[in-house]
Design an enzyme around this catalytic site. Sequence first.
Site, PDB file in Angstrom:
ATOM      1  N   TYR A 165       0.875  -1.183   0.000  1.00 16.16           N
ATOM      2  CA  TYR A 165       0.000   0.000   0.000  1.00 16.16           C
ATOM      3  C   TYR A 165       0.907   1.226   0.000  1.00 16.16           C
ATOM      4  CZ  TYR A 165      -3.721   2.988   2.149  1.00 16.16           C
ATOM      5  OH  TYR A 165      -4.644   3.972   2.458  1.00 16.16           O
ATOM      6  N   LYS A 194      -1.551  -1.441  -3.935  1.00 19.36           N
ATOM      7  CA  LYS A 194      -2.624  -0.449  -3.910  1.00 19.36           C
ATOM      8  C   LYS A 194      -1.928   0.888  -4.120  1.00 19.36           C
ATOM      9  CE  LYS A 194      -6.087   1.708  -1.079  1.00 19.36           C
ATOM     10  NZ  LYS A 194      -6.160   2.111   0.323  1.00 19.36           N
TER      11      LYS A 194
HETATM   12  O1  LIG Z   1      -9.127   2.228   3.024  1.00 11.35           O
HETATM   13  C1  LIG Z   1      -8.098   2.541   2.407  1.00 11.35           C
HETATM   14  O2  LIG Z   1      -6.986   2.019   2.608  1.00 11.35           O
HETATM   15  C2  LIG Z   1      -8.175   3.619   1.409  1.00 11.35           C
HETATM   16  N1  LIG Z   1      -7.159   4.421   1.226  1.00 11.35           N
HETATM   17  C3  LIG Z   1      -7.235   5.689   0.545  1.00 11.35           C
HETATM   18  C4  LIG Z   1      -7.190   6.770   1.592  1.00 11.35           C
HETATM   19  O3  LIG Z   1      -7.941   6.633   2.566  1.00 11.35           O
HETATM   20  O4  LIG Z   1      -6.446   7.754   1.408  1.00 11.35           O
HETATM   21  C5  LIG Z   1      -8.482   5.893  -0.271  1.00 11.35           C
HETATM   22  C6  LIG Z   1      -9.235   4.649  -0.558  1.00 11.35           C
HETATM   23  O5  LIG Z   1     -10.528   4.956  -1.041  1.00 11.35           O
HETATM   24  C7  LIG Z   1      -9.405   3.793   0.650  1.00 11.35           C
END
Ligand SMILES: O=C(O)C1=N[C@H](C(=O)O)C[C@H](O)C1
Length: 319
Positions: A155, A183
Site C-alpha cells: 500500500y 494499492k
Molecule cells: O481504506 C483505504 O486504505 C483507502 N485508502 C485511501 C485513503 O484513505 O487515502 C483511499 C481509498 O478509497 C481507501
Amino acid sequence: MTQTSTIAIPPSTERVVSDSTRSEVRGIWLPLVTPFKDGALDEVSLKRLLRHVSGRPVDGLVIAATTGEGPMLDEREMERIAAIAADEIGDLLPIYLGVSGSDTRKVAQQLHRIAHWPVAGYLIACPHYVRPSQEGLYRHFSVLAEAAERPVLIYNIPYRTGVNLANDTLLRLAEIPTIIGIKDCCADPAQSLDLIRRKPPGFAVMCGEDAQFHVALAQGADGGILASAHVETERFATIHAAHRDDGDTRTALKHWHDLSDLPRLLFAEPSPAPVKYWLYRQGLIDSPEVRLPLTQVTPALAERIDREIGRWSGTVRAA
Ligand SMILES: O=C(O)C1=N[C@H](C(=O)O)C[C@H](O)C1
C-alpha cells in the site's frame, strides 16, 4: 559505517502464490468501514453491512485498512472483524487484512501472531513517520513477505506515510512470489503509468485514489480499492467492466462523468467520516461515529450528503 541488521534478509521466498490468487486481485474491492456504536465495535451493523456488500458487484474486501480505521483498532477487534467477515462472506470474496507499522520487527511479529486468522492476504502500508530509504523499504517488505505466509498487497500512499515507494524498488519486490500487487495511491499519474508499463505479468496494480479511478483504468490498472465504492457500487463495477471487457470507453466515461463528484464529496472531510455518515443515512450502519483523532462530519457536510443521497441511492433512515 557498516550497518548491522538483527533481521536477516530472507532468501527469495520459495512459496509460490497460485495464479488464481494473483488473478483474484482485480475489479472493485471495498476497504470496508468498521461500524462503531457508543465507542465499541458494532457487530450487528457489521453483519448487516457485510450482507449488503455480499449482494453487490464487489470482487474483494479489505478490512481494517484506512477506511476501516485500522490504526484505531486493537488486535482483538481486528480478529473479531476477520471472524465475522469470514462467517458472513465465506468463500464468496477474498478478504484481506490491513496491516501497518513502522517497526519491521514488530509488524513481522504481528504477522506471525495472527497467522491463523481467516484472511486470504494482507494489505501492508509503507512504514509511516520514519521516512526510510528505498533500500530500507525493500528490506522492510522483504522481511514482511517472509513473515506473512500469505499474499501481500503493498500500500503506497506517500501523503499519509511521508514516504514514496519508487517503482524500481517495487519491481524488485515484485520478484518475491508472495508480493502480488500494489494499492497505488502515489498521487503521481506518471509514476502510476510507468509502473503499469513495467510491471511483471500477473502483478496487480489497484487504484487507491478514488478521484483518479477512471484515469487509472484507462492507463491499464487492474481495478480499485475505493472507499467511495461503498456507494453506487454498481456504477464503479460498470466502469471497470467497460474498460476490462470490451474497451467500451464511451460507456465508462459516461458513468464516470455522472459519478466523479462522489469521491470529492466523500473525501471533503477526513475519510471515512463522510462515507460512514452516508451508510448511516442509508440505514446500513447504526451510527456514523468514528474514533479519535477522527471526528464525525460537520453539520455543513452532513447537509450536503443528505441532499446528494436523495440524488443517488435514496435515504432509508430519517434524519
Ligand atoms: O481504506 C483505504 O486504505 C483507502 N485508502 C485511501 C485513503 O484513505 O487515502 C483511499 C481509498 O478509497 C481507501
